[in-house]
Enzyme design. Structure first.
Site, PDB file in Angstrom:
ATOM      1  N   GLY A   1       9.864  30.812  32.382  1.00  0.00           N
ATOM      2  CA  GLY A   1      10.668  29.691  31.896  1.00  0.00           C
ATOM      3  C   GLY A   1      10.185  28.403  32.473  1.00  0.00           C
TER       4      GLY A   1
ATOM      5  N   GLU B   1       6.311  28.469  26.689  1.00  0.00           N
ATOM      6  CA  GLU B   1       6.407  29.343  27.863  1.00  0.00           C
ATOM      7  C   GLU B   1       5.929  30.751  27.526  1.00  0.00           C
ATOM      8  OE1 GLU B   1       7.196  28.507  30.848  1.00  0.00           O
ATOM      9  OE2 GLU B   1       7.661  26.424  30.356  1.00  0.00           O
TER      10      GLU B   1
ATOM     11  N   PRO C   1      27.775  26.078  36.958  1.00  0.00           N
ATOM     12  CA  PRO C   1      27.355  25.006  37.879  1.00  0.00           C
ATOM     13  C   PRO C   1      26.560  25.536  39.071  1.00  0.00           C
ATOM     14  CG  PRO C   1      29.672  24.777  37.305  1.00  0.00           C
ATOM     15  CD  PRO C   1      29.229  26.102  36.764  1.00  0.00           C
ATOM     16  N   ASP C   2      26.800  26.770  39.437  1.00  0.00           N
ATOM     17  CA  ASP C   2      26.154  27.287  40.648  1.00  0.00           C
ATOM     18  C   ASP C   2      25.047  28.290  40.345  1.00  0.00           C
ATOM     19  OD1 ASP C   2      27.728  29.207  39.567  1.00  0.00           O
ATOM     20  OD2 ASP C   2      28.598  29.884  41.476  1.00  0.00           O
TER      21      ASP C   2
ATOM     22  N   GLU D   1      -1.781  31.162  37.775  1.00  0.00           N
ATOM     23  CA  GLU D   1      -1.234  30.662  39.041  1.00  0.00           C
ATOM     24  C   GLU D   1      -0.075  31.512  39.557  1.00  0.00           C
ATOM     25  OE1 GLU D   1       0.013  26.703  37.619  1.00  0.00           O
ATOM     26  OE2 GLU D   1      -0.585  27.806  35.835  1.00  0.00           O
TER      27      GLU D   1
ATOM     28  N   GLU E   1       1.730  35.515  39.248  1.00  0.00           N
ATOM     29  CA  GLU E   1       1.584  36.850  38.720  1.00  0.00           C
ATOM     30  C   GLU E   1       2.597  37.082  37.623  1.00  0.00           C
ATOM     31  OE1 GLU E   1       0.579  40.242  41.474  1.00  0.00           O
ATOM     32  OE2 GLU E   1       1.435  38.788  42.876  1.00  0.00           O
TER      33      GLU E   1
END
Lengths: 240, 240
Positions: free
Chosen positions: B57, B73, B94-95, B124, B126
């Site tokens: 992502g 992606e 939010p968390d 860059e 794996e």
DNA sequence: CCAATAGTGTCTTTCAGACAGTATTAT
DNA sequence: ATAATACTGTCTGAAAGACACTATTGG
């Protein structure tokens, strides 16, 4: 390409930082009212699309969840709380807002007509119910959102208990059927409809009756406390 | 409460402005490989969750659509282009990122094993295929995303042509059935499976045969150009 | 008793699920 | 011939769709 997330809404330095985006929620609020499937639209005060109608929506606050934001907008627009709310789709076309990039997470809500104040709760902007078959020009891509919502509701109506959300505590089977017919926009067979309800064991008679003008009074029903696991076994799926 | 959207990613002055949020896409990339349903995970390099596995992502660029971002992606992680991609759900607790508020639009992709380079395309970091029944600890709420994806794929497999996305150009009916079995994680009856395929008129024999070791060679099939309207009439729904 | 609404039962067809034997090939 | 794989047909039960009559009430 980098799979890490940024540190904070206030971007920190770093090669992989990109500007954060305004995130809004827009909510398709549906009800069955006066024999029609209706949606809440609010009149826009500001540009762009000033004067046009739009779905109620607004910013996601930094500390609230997306659903909380949608629920907040919902209550502000209708005054109704404790209603069914489901995430619909996220719209993020770069040009969907003429002023710049805005990502909008669309939700849809089903509110029972009896729990929903008809008069607009919202003071600063006009809010009205609109028949989904007779819509005004709508701002942004809000018509797309509405159509996605309608398709979703219609599809899910057939394999979930979604329709229950639109009914009052007690109701007659005819009222329930009418609600389904209005949403699906087609007529259903009375006997087949009732057979299916009985088969799925979804409703129970409450004992009372209600006379609808002349003629035999109709039995009143309520929804049973549904054992969702049981429903699933009967091929019934759940809302997400 | 205000139904207008902000002007720009760079907030303009105004009472209704709220800080924009970092928006990412995460993609659940699924394939059937070596008889197993597998998902691509990449190893995180940075904190938090450094060293843990995560869904591929990254940020949504200001000028690209959400789907474009997901597709980018996807190609970076697997090297495979032109694959089935569908928006899944938007995660915005939010968390959900320990560093601050991040909204992530999750997508899922189905890639045919033969169109998908096994070797990680990504240098860059794996990137590996993991069997969905034997997963490592995953960063963030990515396990939730994966589970939502699995449920969605399994559900849609039964009433859409989703499964076709995982097959090569030509295939035997046994291979197709095996693919379905792997995704659904249960065995299917060969005769009933074929009966349904024939009923829905989805595949056609290509004329050739393929010998699978000893025994009678299997007829090769390809998917017909499906008349989606026709399918819908047969009770078949479309992917969104 | 008549008008109006509520409520119920049957037949047919379609489809899913369970199940076993025949056909074709290589050795 | 045998082993291995590919392929096919039937029976049964559940549910959907189409369809018409009986029941209860108010006036």
């Amino acid at each position: 390409m980098n799979q890490t997330h940024p540190d904070m809404p206030t971007p920190a330095p770093g090669a992989d930082r990109l500007p954060p985006l305004p995130v809004t929620v827009d909510t398709v609020i549906l009800t069955v009212l006066e024999g029609r499937l209706q949606v809440v639209l609010v009149k826009r005060l500001d540009e762009p699309f000033a004067g046009q109608w739009a779905l109620p929506g607004g910013f996601v606050h930094p500390t609230e969840s997306l659903e909380s934001a949608a629920r907040r907008e919902l209550e502000e627009a209708t005054g109704a709380g404790d209603v069914y709310l489901e995430q619909l789709y996220t719209f993020g076309a770069p040009d969907r807002d003429t002023r710049g990039r805005v990502v909008s997470v669309a939700y849809f809500a089903l509110v029972a007509a009896d729990r929903c104040p008809l008069t607009p709760h919202r003071l600063e902007a006009e809010a009205h119910w609109f028949w989904v078959k007779q819509l005004p020009t709508m701002a942004f891509d809000h018509l797309d959102m509405l159509q996605v919502a309608l398709q979703r509701v219609r599809t899910k109506l057939e394999y979930t208990t979604l329709g229950f959300q639109l009914m009052p505590e007690t109701f007659t089977l005819q009222e329930l059927q009418k609600t389904y017919e209005i949403i699906l926009d087609r007529e259903l067979d009375k006997r087949n409809f009732r057979r299916r309800l009985k088969l799925l064991d979804l409703v129970e008679a409450v004992g009372a009756k209600r006379a609808e003008g002349p003629g035999r009074p109709a039995e009143l029903y309520r929804f049973k406390d549904v054992d969702f696991f049981h429903l699933r076994e009967k091929g019934f799926f759940l809302p997400f």
